[in-house]
Design an enzyme around this catalytic site. Structure first.
Site, short mmCIF file in Angstrom:
data_model
loop_
_atom_site.label_atom_id
_atom_site.label_comp_id
_atom_site.label_asym_id
_atom_site.label_seq_id
_atom_site.Cartn_x
_atom_site.Cartn_y
_atom_site.Cartn_z
N ILE A 23 -31.99 -9.54 53.06
CA ILE A 23 -30.93 -10.54 53.25
C ILE A 23 -31.49 -11.80 53.92
CG2 ILE A 23 -28.72 -11.00 54.41
CD1 ILE A 23 -28.48 -9.06 52.04
N LYS A 223 -14.97 -3.23 53.42
CA LYS A 223 -16.42 -2.97 53.25
C LYS A 223 -16.80 -1.66 53.95
CE LYS A 223 -20.60 -3.86 51.92
NZ LYS A 223 -21.69 -4.62 52.45
N ASN A 231 -22.39 5.56 51.38
CA ASN A 231 -23.77 5.57 51.90
C ASN A 231 -24.21 6.95 52.39
OD1 ASN A 231 -23.12 2.83 51.50
ND2 ASN A 231 -24.60 2.16 52.99
N1 LIG Z 1 -29.88 -5.60 51.20
C1 LIG Z 1 -28.62 -5.58 50.75
O1 LIG Z 1 -28.38 -5.64 49.52
C2 LIG Z 1 -27.47 -5.52 51.69
C3 LIG Z 1 -27.68 -5.39 53.04
N2 LIG Z 1 -26.60 -5.38 53.87
C4 LIG Z 1 -26.78 -5.24 55.31
O2 LIG Z 1 -27.44 -6.39 55.82
C5 LIG Z 1 -28.26 -6.04 56.95
C6 LIG Z 1 -29.69 -6.49 56.69
O3 LIG Z 1 -30.12 -5.74 55.55
P1 LIG Z 1 -31.52 -5.94 54.82
O4 LIG Z 1 -31.94 -7.34 54.85
O5 LIG Z 1 -31.36 -5.25 53.51
O6 LIG Z 1 -32.47 -5.08 55.78
P2 LIG Z 1 -34.05 -5.00 55.76
O7 LIG Z 1 -34.41 -3.70 56.36
O8 LIG Z 1 -34.55 -5.36 54.38
O9 LIG Z 1 -34.50 -6.19 56.70
C7 LIG Z 1 -34.41 -6.18 58.09
C8 LIG Z 1 -35.59 -6.97 58.59
O10 LIG Z 1 -35.45 -7.16 59.99
C9 LIG Z 1 -36.74 -7.02 60.54
N3 LIG Z 1 -36.67 -6.74 61.97
C10 LIG Z 1 -35.99 -5.75 62.60
N4 LIG Z 1 -36.16 -5.84 63.93
C11 LIG Z 1 -36.97 -6.90 64.15
C12 LIG Z 1 -37.52 -7.49 65.31
N5 LIG Z 1 -37.27 -7.01 66.53
N6 LIG Z 1 -38.34 -8.57 65.17
C13 LIG Z 1 -38.61 -9.08 63.93
N7 LIG Z 1 -38.11 -8.56 62.80
C14 LIG Z 1 -37.29 -7.48 62.90
C15 LIG Z 1 -37.35 -5.87 59.76
O11 LIG Z 1 -38.74 -5.84 59.94
P3 LIG Z 1 -39.57 -4.50 59.58
O12 LIG Z 1 -39.58 -4.43 58.08
O13 LIG Z 1 -40.90 -4.77 60.20
O14 LIG Z 1 -38.84 -3.35 60.21
C16 LIG Z 1 -36.92 -6.27 58.35
O15 LIG Z 1 -37.83 -7.20 57.79
C17 LIG Z 1 -28.11 -4.51 57.09
O16 LIG Z 1 -27.10 -4.20 58.02
C18 LIG Z 1 -27.67 -4.07 55.69
O17 LIG Z 1 -26.94 -2.86 55.69
C19 LIG Z 1 -25.31 -5.54 53.42
C20 LIG Z 1 -25.07 -5.70 52.09
C21 LIG Z 1 -26.13 -5.63 51.11
C1 LIG Z 2 -23.58 -1.26 47.70
C2 LIG Z 2 -22.81 -0.83 48.94
C3 LIG Z 2 -21.43 -1.52 48.92
C4 LIG Z 2 -22.57 0.66 48.87
O1 LIG Z 2 -21.83 1.12 49.94
C5 LIG Z 2 -23.56 -1.23 50.17
O2 LIG Z 2 -23.14 -2.08 50.90
C6 LIG Z 2 -24.82 -0.56 50.53
O3 LIG Z 2 -25.52 -0.02 49.67
O4 LIG Z 2 -25.13 -0.62 51.74
#
Ligand SMILES: NC(=O)C1=CN([C@@H]2O[C@H](COP(=O)(O)OP(=O)(O)OC[C@H]3O[C@@H](n4cnc5c(N)ncnc54)[C@H](OP(=O)(O)O)[C@@H]3O)[C@@H](O)[C@H]2O)C=CC1
Ligand SMILES: CC(C)(CO)C(=O)C(=O)O
Length: 351
Positions: A23, A223, A231
């Site tokens: 994200i 959500k 999940n």
């Molecule tokens: N991806 C998606 O499609 C969706 C995601 N979400 C939600 O959005 C949020 C973010 O998800 P997403 O981006 O997929 O997660 P990721 O795990 O892909 O990314 C999180 C990032 O944060 C970094 N990070 C964590 N702690 C630190 C720190 N202390 N210092 C520096 N970097 C740090 C991690 O690094 P490292 O890799 O080194 O641990 C990683 O790069 C979550 O809550 C997820 O559930 C919601 C809807 C859809």
């Molecule tokens: C796709 C969806 C809505 C499933 O709960 C999601 O947010 C996830 O995978 O974390």
């Protein structure tokens, strides 16, 4: 008077994105491409790759090589004269369990007008802030057990978000997103403030649809119902969304968890616009999608069970609502995660 009173959606904003995962990288790439100054707080191999090769996003609009500055510490934002204005906007983009550490890392650079938006699944730490009612101002223990988030972040500068952007990392500093970019944003205390409108407009100009919500908690509950019904069950069964929401055996669990969660949502005054039957049909129509929790499980990463599961059970307990199906599902999910970790430990180390 705070800087945010002057936020102009068309001038370049100083944006700090903390967390360079799926994200964080998606939003960084689009905001930087739209002309905003974007610092991306990263670590480890991701930080190194971002510094050496930059950030690449593939989304529905094409491929974006965006000029973001990858930093390991917020003091790297300073120029050679030792000053750098506070960011206009901080986006916190980590899994919920990593949020306290991330918040403490960004805290030193926050100014009085910096807007802070956590983009994280699950019950947000600000849930009771500005909520009114008998729990106003209280803490959700499951998501902020030591009060570190409430301590690090000025709550009046926090805007809530529900993330409908979907993205996956395809390597360090590489991200792919195959759905339209959509965020729901809102003031914790509700209403449509000028700063909320300015932020939504700023995102829109970068190709990210951001819908201002007068009552963000309603969207949040919808959500949460999606996350809680799919999940954990995806970890227990390894099933895709299509299977979870259409297999008659799995639907029993889905329905039980959905009804329990809807009851909690209504106890908190949520006005849910979802029709349960339509909700299940929509879920089945999502196709062979593996949830983010299943992806974390398969990569041996921690699961977001505290924010997506335990926090809802905690909210239910405040109204003495039992959540037997949800509790059982959460326990089984933890059992699978623990067994997988044990098996990994027992595997011979590879050279
Ligand atoms: N991806 C998606 O499609 C969706 C995601 N979400 C939600 O959005 C949020 C973010 O998800 P997403 O981006 O997929 O997660 P990721 O795990 O892909 O990314 C999180 C990032 O944060 C970094 N990070 C964590 N702690 C630190 C720190 N202390 N210092 C520096 N970097 C740090 C991690 O690094 P490292 O890799 O080194 O641990 C990683 O790069 C979550 O809550 C997820 O559930 C919601 C809807 C859809
Ligand atoms: C796709 C969806 C809505 C499933 O709960 C999601 O947010 C996830 O995978 O974390």
């Amino acid at each position: 008077m705070t800087i945010s009173m002057f936020l102009d959606p068309v001038r370049p904003w100083r944006v700090l994105i903390a967390g360079a995962g799926a994200i964080g990288c998606t939003l960084a790439a689009r905001l930087a491409a739209a002309g905003h100054t974007v610092d991306l707080l990263a670590r480890g191999r991701t930080l190194q790759t971002l510094r050496e090769q930059g950030l690449v996003l593939d989304d529905l609009d094409g491929r974006w090589h965006s000029p973001v500055r990858a930093i390991a510490h917020v003091d790297e934002r300073q120029n050679e004269h030792g000053n750098e204005p506070a960011p206009d906007l901080v986006l916190l983009c980590s899994k919920s369990q990593d949020l306290p550490a991330l918040a403490e890392q960004v805290q030193p650079c926050l100014g009085p007008g910096t807007l802070i938006v956590p983009l994280v699944n699950g019950v947000p730490f600000w849930f009771f802030h500005g909520a009114g009612g008998r729990f106003d101002g209280q803490t959700v223990q499951a998501v902020d057990p030591q009060g570190r988030l409430a301590q690090a972040l000025p709550l009046d500068q926090v805007l809530g978000a529900v993330v409908f952007v979907t993205a996956e990392s395809t390597g360090a500093g590489r991200v792919r997103s195959r759905t339209p970019h959509l965020l729901m944003l809102g003031e914790p205390a509700g209403g449509l403030s000028p700063r909320l409108q300015a932020l939504c407009e700023m995102f829109a100009q970068a190709g990210i649809e951001a819908r201002p919500q007068e009552r963000l908690r309603d969207t949040l509950w919808t959500k949460l119902i999606a996350n809680l019904t799919s999940n954990p069950l995806s970890v227990v069964t390894r099933a895709t969304l299509q299977a979870i929401y259409s297999d008659p055996v799995l639907l029993e669990t889905v329905r039980a968890v959905m009804h329990e969660t809807m009851l909690v949502a209504s106890a908190y005054g949520a006005r849910l616009s979802i029709d349960p039957i339509e909700f299940l049909q929509l879920g089945a129509g999502m196709g062979a999608v593996r949830t983010s929790m299943l992806q974390d499980f398969e990569r041996d990463r921690p699961l977001e069970l505290a924010a997506i599961g335990d926090a809802v059970v905690e909210l239910a307990e405040r109204y003495a609502l039992p959540m037997p199906a949800t509790r059982t599902l959460l326990s089984q999910t933890r059992w699978h995660a623990a067994r997988r970790a044990e098996r990994r430990l027992a595997e011979p180390a590879t050279a």
